[in-house]
Design an enzyme around this catalytic site. Structure first.
Site, PDB file in Angstrom:
ATOM      1  N   ASP A   1       7.407   7.078 -25.063  1.00  0.00           N
ATOM      2  CA  ASP A   1       6.091   7.445 -24.531  1.00  0.00           C
ATOM      3  C   ASP A   1       5.708   6.554 -23.349  1.00  0.00           C
ATOM      4  O   ASP A   1       4.780   6.871 -22.602  1.00  0.00           O
ATOM      5  CB  ASP A   1       5.015   7.262 -25.620  1.00  0.00           C
ATOM      6  CG  ASP A   1       4.565   8.576 -26.227  1.00  0.00           C
ATOM      7  OD1 ASP A   1       4.663   9.617 -25.554  1.00  0.00           O
ATOM      8  OD2 ASP A   1       4.100   8.542 -27.380  1.00  0.00           O
TER       9      ASP A   1
ATOM     10  N   LYS B   1       6.892  19.323 -29.453  1.00  0.00           N
ATOM     11  CA  LYS B   1       7.901  18.296 -29.149  1.00  0.00           C
ATOM     12  C   LYS B   1       9.158  18.532 -29.981  1.00  0.00           C
ATOM     13  O   LYS B   1      10.278  18.425 -29.472  1.00  0.00           O
ATOM     14  CB  LYS B   1       7.308  16.895 -29.389  1.00  0.00           C
ATOM     15  CG  LYS B   1       6.260  16.522 -28.343  1.00  0.00           C
ATOM     16  CD  LYS B   1       5.461  15.267 -28.688  1.00  0.00           C
ATOM     17  CE  LYS B   1       4.355  15.052 -27.655  1.00  0.00           C
ATOM     18  NZ  LYS B   1       3.518  13.861 -27.926  1.00  0.00           N
TER      19      LYS B   1
ATOM     20  N   GLN C   1       2.197   9.780 -32.587  1.00  0.00           N
ATOM     21  CA  GLN C   1       1.238  10.675 -31.943  1.00  0.00           C
ATOM     22  C   GLN C   1      -0.167  10.085 -32.012  1.00  0.00           C
ATOM     23  O   GLN C   1      -0.623   9.656 -33.073  1.00  0.00           O
ATOM     24  CB  GLN C   1       1.290  12.069 -32.603  1.00  0.00           C
ATOM     25  CG  GLN C   1       0.453  13.127 -31.922  1.00  0.00           C
ATOM     26  CD  GLN C   1       0.935  13.474 -30.504  1.00  0.00           C
ATOM     27  OE1 GLN C   1       2.118  13.343 -30.186  1.00  0.00           O
ATOM     28  NE2 GLN C   1       0.030  13.910 -29.654  1.00  0.00           N
TER      29      GLN C   1
HETATM   30  N1  GUN Z   1      -1.732  12.063 -27.505  1.00  0.00           N
HETATM   31  C1  GUN Z   1      -2.043  12.710 -26.352  1.00  0.00           C
HETATM   32  N2  GUN Z   1      -1.019  12.598 -25.468  1.00  0.00           N
HETATM   33  C2  GUN Z   1      -0.054  11.877 -26.079  1.00  0.00           C
HETATM   34  C3  GUN Z   1       1.226  11.451 -25.682  1.00  0.00           C
HETATM   35  O1  GUN Z   1       1.709  11.680 -24.560  1.00  0.00           O
HETATM   36  N3  GUN Z   1       1.920  10.723 -26.601  1.00  0.00           N
HETATM   37  C4  GUN Z   1       1.417  10.424 -27.829  1.00  0.00           C
HETATM   38  N4  GUN Z   1       2.164   9.690 -28.645  1.00  0.00           N
HETATM   39  N5  GUN Z   1       0.215  10.806 -28.221  1.00  0.00           N
HETATM   40  C5  GUN Z   1      -0.515  11.533 -27.348  1.00  0.00           C
END
Ligand code: GUN
Length: 293
Positions: A119, A52, A96
């Protein structure tokens, strides 16, 4: 059979975003800024967050990574969320997941200002999505719909079978596929561990979205000839022959299913890169205050 190239599609979209950002900056506007909170050192989470941050660079965004050890207490984490909510320079941020068991993920998600929830996990964004209002769409479902759209895969009246009912993928992708318009207007069936006659249900599907996290679950006898199969699985399988020590396995038995399909996504290089690019798109929308003022 057409193998859907998520990596190339993601690269195209990142280039479109980067172009828009350079035009914004040339006009004297602020560079979009994404922050990420990472708790602990889980291998998968480390990799996702690093990807990211890298994608932010490619898009011309500012990024900030805030790290905590796995034993951080909930109050400290909630305080960090509060600070990001209040920081006018931060357009959007993510925490996350998964979080350590002693921290309530739901409490943390609900503490995020929904206007910065890139998100799309906050109940306000989830609710707005379900009734078709402008909002931040969660990244994996949005990435899947973008792939269907960019490959002109018909969805109107299509029988779509979603395997898995998670809050992050199964439920929101089902919601988006049943919305009016394209890529939507599908007849959606969501399957889970209590579903009866799963094979028969899958065999009726024009589009299968496999998101249970069970490697190789979708086998050739579950797939109708000419179906589109989207594989969301990313399970790490130990593999001593790889430098990383593991390989990623999807939820689909690719080798045997692919010959039956009109379209199929590989793992890796299918949905994964699109998830990250959807987060970038949400960050751009947040930076432009395009959804919420
Ligand atoms: N863990 C697995 N997929 C995601 C996601 O799209 N966003 C976040 N914040 N955590 C995750």
């Amino acid at each position: 059979m057409i193998k859907i190239d998520g990596k190339a599609t993601a690269a195209e979209i990142k280039a479109e975003i980067a172009k828009e950002v350079s035009e914004m900056v040339a006009r004297g506007e602020k560079r979009p800024h994404l922050a990420a909170i990472l708790v602990g050192h889980d291998g998968g989470s480390e990799t996702y967050v690093a990807s990211k941050v890298k994608a932010c660079e490619e898009c011309g965004f500012k990024s900030t990574l805030i790290r905590f050890e796995a034993d951080v207490d909930e109050a400290t984490l909630l305080d960090a969320v509060g600070k990001l909510n209040a920081d006018d320079d931060v357009d959007g941020f993510i925490v996350q997941l998964p979080l350590p068991a002693h921290i309530s993920e739901q409490k943390v998600i609900e503490a995020i200002d929904y206007r910065k929830d890139v998100d799309g996990f906050h109940p306000i964004n989830v609710g707005r999505q379900s009734i078709g209002l402008p909002c931040f769409h969660s990244a994996t479902p949005a990435g899947i719909l973008t792939l269907l759209e960019r490959y002109n895969i018909p969805t109107k009246g299509a029988n779509c079978v979603v395997l898995g009912r998670s809050n992050i993928v199964g439920k929101p992708v089902a919601t988006l596929l049943m919305q009016k318009g394209y890529p939507g207007d599908a007849t959606v069936t969501v399957c889970h561990r209590a579903t009866k006659n799963l094979k028969e249900v899958c065999r009726q599907a024009d589009i299968i979205i496999a998101a249970m996290g069970v490697p190789g679950f979708v086998t050739a006898d579950m797939v109708k000839e000419g179906a589109t199969v989207i594989d969301v699985g990313t399970t790490r399988i130990p593999d001593a022959s790889r430098k990383s020590g593991f390989r990623l396995s999807g939820d689909v038995d690719y080798e045997n299913v692919a010959p039956l399909c009109e379209y199929i996504t590989p793992v890796p290089g299918g949905v994964g890169p699109m998830t990250i690019v959807s987060l970038m798109r949400n960050t751009l929308l947040a930076g432009k205050k395009a959804i919420y003022k």
